[in-house]
Design a protein around this motif. Structure first.
Motif, short mmCIF file in Angstrom:
data_model
loop_
_atom_site.label_atom_id
_atom_site.label_comp_id
_atom_site.label_asym_id
_atom_site.label_seq_id
_atom_site.Cartn_x
_atom_site.Cartn_y
_atom_site.Cartn_z
N THR A 207 29.51 34.33 -26.44
CA THR A 207 30.92 34.97 -26.36
C THR A 207 30.80 36.50 -26.58
OG1 THR A 207 32.02 33.14 -27.67
CG2 THR A 207 33.28 35.32 -27.41
N ILE A 208 29.63 36.99 -27.53
CA ILE A 208 29.37 38.34 -27.64
C ILE A 208 28.70 38.96 -26.52
CG2 ILE A 208 28.06 39.90 -29.24
CD1 ILE A 208 28.55 37.96 -31.56
N ILE A 209 27.79 38.27 -26.02
CA ILE A 209 27.05 38.70 -24.70
C ILE A 209 28.18 38.79 -23.77
CG2 ILE A 209 25.33 37.98 -23.06
CD1 ILE A 209 24.05 36.24 -25.15
N HIS A 210 29.12 37.83 -23.64
CA HIS A 210 30.17 38.14 -22.43
C HIS A 210 30.78 39.35 -22.64
CE1 HIS A 210 34.06 36.70 -20.43
NE2 HIS A 210 32.98 36.63 -19.46
N VAL B 259 20.31 36.96 -34.17
CA VAL B 259 20.61 37.06 -33.17
C VAL B 259 21.21 38.50 -32.98
CG1 VAL B 259 20.97 34.58 -32.40
CG2 VAL B 259 22.76 35.90 -33.37
N MET B 260 22.06 38.81 -34.08
CA MET B 260 22.73 40.26 -33.97
C MET B 260 21.57 41.24 -34.09
SD MET B 260 25.74 39.36 -33.96
CE MET B 260 26.43 40.95 -34.02
N ARG C 245 22.05 23.94 -32.01
CA ARG C 245 22.82 25.00 -32.78
C ARG C 245 24.19 25.78 -32.12
NH1 ARG C 245 20.34 26.44 -37.91
NH2 ARG C 245 18.95 24.91 -38.36
N GLU C 246 25.05 24.66 -31.45
CA GLU C 246 26.00 25.02 -30.58
C GLU C 246 26.99 26.21 -31.14
OE1 GLU C 246 25.63 22.16 -31.42
OE2 GLU C 246 25.06 21.03 -29.47
N SER C 247 27.28 26.22 -32.32
CA SER C 247 28.13 27.20 -33.12
C SER C 247 27.59 28.48 -32.95
CB SER C 247 28.52 26.67 -34.44
OG SER C 247 27.42 26.63 -35.42
N VAL C 248 26.47 28.66 -33.66
CA VAL C 248 25.85 30.15 -33.31
C VAL C 248 25.66 30.36 -31.88
CG1 VAL C 248 23.76 31.49 -33.81
CG2 VAL C 248 24.65 29.47 -35.44
N LEU D 219 19.12 45.70 -30.92
CA LEU D 219 17.91 46.12 -30.11
C LEU D 219 17.97 46.47 -28.68
CD1 LEU D 219 15.39 43.95 -31.88
CD2 LEU D 219 15.66 46.43 -32.23
N ASP D 220 19.62 46.00 -28.24
CA ASP D 220 19.60 46.13 -26.83
C ASP D 220 18.67 45.54 -25.78
OD1 ASP D 220 22.00 47.89 -27.16
OD2 ASP D 220 20.89 49.60 -27.28
N MET D 221 18.61 44.25 -26.20
CA MET D 221 17.66 43.40 -25.26
C MET D 221 18.38 43.17 -23.84
SD MET D 221 15.18 43.60 -27.19
CE MET D 221 13.94 42.32 -26.06
#
Length: 940
Positions: free
Chosen positions: A359-362, A325-326, A350-353, A331-333
């Motif tokens: 959070t990162i997206i937010h 996911v990183m 896979r809730e933790s990931v 890749l700036d999707m």
């Protein structure tokens, strides 16, 4: 015009060659086709020519030169190219013409003598094979392709044998090889269509080997293999699909100038998906390698998403997933894609990931206008993980932003409402109504006064439902009032109005709500998506309403709901249950009602309900409907109810008949045992009695005929049942049989049935009929509109005969029978017509006189009537100059006079005086004077 000889004859012998006349016929057919106008016989001629060409060869056409055959073939080929739709020739028939032309041309030795001739045959066979392939005739297509290959081999040999410059020879060989490549690819298509993977793969691998010499054909073969891969994957032939897609990729790499990286990546993604669908455990590594290779060829969102799907299928660690996911973030999707990845992770537990990614997206997108999407997905995922406190904090953030002017778009707002309502629904389902209200309240806070819509009304209804379950009636009323203000025609709005009215004991308001609810349900223009999506059946609300009203003692309201439910439901069992419930509620009330117009209305309503039950029982039943046993049980119950209601309607024969007929109809669903047969017979007998009475009272001839005809049908069916019962039991002395006889006689008599006399023939012979039955037949025979005096006379004679056979005669009944018989035999005032010979009538008088002489109970009024009747008969004889008969009949009257008691003194003097005058008149022939004044009546 195509002539009769256009029809080619099939060979009649085992010889493979055709006769000379048949070959001539073939020639003529071709000539006529080419020269023909728009004849409707053309399609038939083409089909016949196509069938017969298999029996024609060069030996059978020995008398025709190659030049002539070639001319025929070329003309046929060209004519097939020029014909249009107006010739009644479809594409398949054009192919048949081309095929025949090619077969004719291949019979010519000249066609193989030159390179041009062979090339022409190659061209024709390839084209025809392709055409047969397109219309799905693979066998003939393969035949054409095989012929093309044979011709290509001949052409190649000729090229090698002749001396030509090296450059020219190379070019000509390449041309031959290119045609061979085309034929092989077509053969591969045919093999795939026929499911022959081995042959198809051999053809394609041959083509692949030829690509070094024919690089320009790479793209064509690449796409052919790709199409094979797509088709076989759709048919779940994963192994074959993997082969074709792998070949497509390998071939595409051979010429990257003509094959774009996007196409190569597409092939590899499809290959990875194929491995995944085939067996994601066994071919996991192959699928992952394929998608990684695809992303190297051409990276896009589809490839990345597919890679994530594959990773989630395997035993990938959270660290590896986080790394993947990183990579997506680097890749700036776009945001939507990132959200879909997060949701995919959540869906695969896979809730933790997923939450870390969210959070990162937010953080990354919080400054953009689409930050609401991230937050809503975050809230949705939190609620799915039951982290409600954190979700509520995020909701409060949105509310604060909403109040400060940073409002969500309409699409996101709709998403938020869906999240909140879904959570409220889950709380409601576990009966946590207070929690459900909290989530609905969050939704309510996003509505402004100018945004009230149907969803707002729905929200108010949902909140009202929660309040009702919490027994907070006042708040429920406020919510329903808001819903009614914005959506009054909604069925759920009316349902909650109804529930509140029932709880408050407001019957009038509840009844009005039920009526409105029914109107909305039957309004074809009303669109209620809530109802269809959430409840499934519109009538379910009526069922709930009826149940709720009964539980709260609102019987009248419950009756109306049950009545509407039975009227509108399509479910067979639901309708029957509703009607049974309605009957159980109404029957005790009706039993206590006095005869009145209100009771009649109630009876009419129950009759309608029972008729509806009969209709439902009559419908065909399948696996989801009533079983046969259930149907019998239901029919038994309704049969008895209809019977009991009929018995209660003795003051209203018309509706009584309807209930009896319904009971009879219901009984037809029951086994025909003795009890049921007797019940059917009784129902029909009662119905016939009512119809007969209606026929007697009918004001018009049409009505009378209608009622009497209906009664006759019922009587005849009743007779059938009676006869069957007589064969199976001791019902020979059943009084019903005599009643049916009298009913049938009356109906036939009043209908002036021509079969009446034949019907009576069997009646006269019945041994067990009583005097009363014959006397009744006599009365009926003379009742208007019937008029059968001869039948009445015969019946009375039968009755009189039976009286004589009795040990103890009922004098009163006997005297009445005698009176009717004599009066019918010699009607009052009869002058010219005699129904019965006077000698026979004299016997009746004598018989009566004998009984009078031997009993003191004979009614004096009847003796007086007999005296007067015999006297007047004597006077009638005098008027006819039958003087002996005159004296005889008048003398008989004097004998009756002797038996009078109280009336004797009044008549004795007068009669003796008249008798003396009569004797004198007879002596002096003074009849005319006596005739005018001698008649008596009982009133004299």
């Amino acid at each position: 015009m195509i002539l009769a000889h256009c029809n080619l004859c099939l060979l009649g012998s085992s010889d493979s060659s055709a006769s000379a006349s048949q070959v001539a016929g073939t020639t003529e057919v071709v000539e006529n086709l080419v020269a023909s106008d728009n004849s409707p016989n053309i399609p038939e001629a083409i089909d016949r020519l196509f069938r017969d060409i298999a029996n024609i060869n060069r030996e059978s056409m020995a008398e025709i030169t190659d030049a002539q055959i070639e001319e025929m073939a070329v003309n046929l080929w060209n004519w097939a190219l020029t014909i249009g739709g107006g010739w009644h020739v479809n594409e398949e028939r054009k192919i048949k013409l081309h095929y025949v032309a090619c077969k004719l041309l291949s019979m010519c030795e000249a066609s193989f003598a030159s390179e041009q001739g062979i090339q022409r045959l190659i061209m024709m066979n390839i084209r025809i094979g392709r055409e047969w392939l397109d219309v799905g005739n693979f066998l003939i297509a393969d035949e054409c392709f095989q012929a093309a290959v044979a011709s290509l081999e001949q052409l190649y040999i000729k090229l090698i044998q002749r001396s030509s410059p090296e450059a020219d020879l190379i070019m000509e060989k390449i041309t031959v090889e290119r045609d061979h490549f085309r034929v092989l690819s077509y053969q591969a298509e045919s093999a795939v269509a026929q499911g022959d993977f081995q042959r198809a793969s051999m053809c394609v691998l041959q083509c692949k080997d030829m690509l070094m010499r024919l690089p320009q054909m790479t793209s064509s073969l690449h796409h052919l293999c790709y199409n094979f891969g797509v088709g076989t994957q759709k048919n779940n032939k994963y192994e074959e699909s993997s082969f074709w897609l792998s070949q497509s990729y390998d071939i595409g790499k051979m010429d990257k100038k003509s094959t774009r990286p996007e196409m190569l990546a597409k092939v590899l993604r499809l290959l990875a998906t194929n491995y995944l669908d085939w067996d994601n455990t066994k071919y996991y590594d192959k699928a992952l390698n394929a998608v990684n290779l695809a992303n190297k060829e051409h990276l896009n969102s589809t490839g990345l998403f597919l890679k994530m799907k594959i990773l989630l299928k395997g035993e990938t660690s959270n660290e590896e997933l986080l790394e993947a996911v990183m990579e997506i973030l680097h890749l700036d999707m776009p945001l939507d894609f990132c959200l879909n990845i997060a949701k995919l992770l959540m869906d695969h537990e896979r809730e933790s990931v997923g939450f870390h990614f969210l959070t990162i997206i937010h953080e990354r997108f919080k400054s953009s206008e689409n930050t609401g999407k991230v937050l809503l997905l975050y809230i949705d995922m939190l609620l799915q993980r039951k982290e409600e406190l954190l979700a509520k904090e995020k909701i409060e953030e949105i509310i604060l932003a909403h109040q400060t002017g940073r409002q969500l778009t309409a699409e996101l707002m709709n998403w938020l409402h869906n999240i909140l309502w879904r959570k409220a629904t889950s709380s409601f389902e576990v009966q946590n109504y207070a929690d459900a209200l909290q989530w609905y309240y969050y939704s309510l806070r996003f509505y402004s006064p100018d945004e009230m819509d149907l969803d707002f009304a729905k929200l108010q209804r949902n909140m009202a439902c929660c309040y009702l379950n919490l027994q907070q009636l006042d708040k429920a009323k406020e919510a329903v009032a808001e819903a009614e203000r914005h959506d009054p025609r909604n069925v759920f709005t009316q349902f909650y109005i109804f529930k509140i009215a029932v709880i408050e004991g407001n019957s009038e308001r509840a009844l009005q709500a039920i009526i409105t609810l029914e109107n909305v349900l039957t309004d074809e223009e009303s669109e209620d998506n809530d109802l269809v999506a959430e409840r499934g059946s519109p009538t379910m609300l009526l069922s709930l309403a009826a149940q709720f009203a009964l539980e709260n003692g609102q019987q009248i309201v419950a009756e109306k709901a049950l009545e509407y439910l039975a009227q509108h439901s399509e479910d067979q069992e639901q309708v029957l249950t509703a009607i049974k419930c309605l009957l159980r509620v109404v029957l005790p009330k009706i039993a206590e009602m006095p005869e009145s117009e209100d009771k009649k209305k109630e009876m009419d309503r129950l009759l309608t309900c029972l008729n509806r039950a009969f209709v439902k029982l009559s419908q065909p039943f399948g696996e989801e409907d009533l079983s046969l046993e259930s149907r019998v049980n239901e029919a038994q119950w309704f049969r008895k109810i209809a019977w009991n209601l009929a018995v209660q309607c003795d003051k209203d024969p018309v509706i009584m008949r309807e209930f009896f007929i319904l009971s009879y109809k219901m009984s037809q669903f029951c086994p025909s045992d003795q009890v049921i047969l007797i019940a059917r017979k009784t129902c029909l007998l009662m119905a016939a009695a009512v119809d007969l009475e209606q026929g007697r009272k009918a004001s018009t001839a049409f009505e009378q005929t209608m009622f009497l005809s209906r009664a006759l049908e019922e009587i005849q069916t009743c007779n059938d049942i009676q006869n069957f019962l007589k064969q199976t039991g001791t019902f020979s002395n059943d009084s019903c049989e005599k009643l049916l006889l009298l009913y049938e006689f009356e109906v036939r008599a009043k209908l002036n049935d021509p079969l009446l006399e034949s019907f009576l023939e069997s009646v006269w012979e019945l041994p067990h009929l009583e005097t009363k039955t014959f006397e009744t037949i006599a009365i009926i025979a003379m009742e208007k509109p019937a008029h059968y005096p001869f039948i009445a006379l015969k019946a009375l004679k039968k009755a009189l005969l039976l009286y004589k056979k009795e040990e103890s005669i009922d004098v009163s009944q006997y005297s009445k029978c005698m009176h009717n018989l004599i009066n019918l035999s010699v009607p009052d005032g009869a002058s010219n017509v005699e129904l019965c010979p006077l000698e026979e009538v004299w016997g009746y008088f004598e018989d009566a006189l004998s009984h009078i002489s031997h009993t003191k109970d004979y009614p004096e009024m009847e003796i007086l009537w007999l005296m007067v009747k015999s006297w007047n008969t004597g006077i009638l004889m005098f008027s006819r100059s039958k003087y002996v008969s005159t004296e005889k009949w008048c003398g008989l009257a004097l004998r009756f006079l002797d038996h009078l008691t109280s009336f004797k003194e009044s008549y004795e003097t007068q009669m003796n005086m008249l008798y003396s005058q009569l004797v004198e008149a007879l002596s002096n022939n003074k009849g005319p004077v006596f005739h005018e004044h001698g008649y008596w009546s009982k009133s004299d």
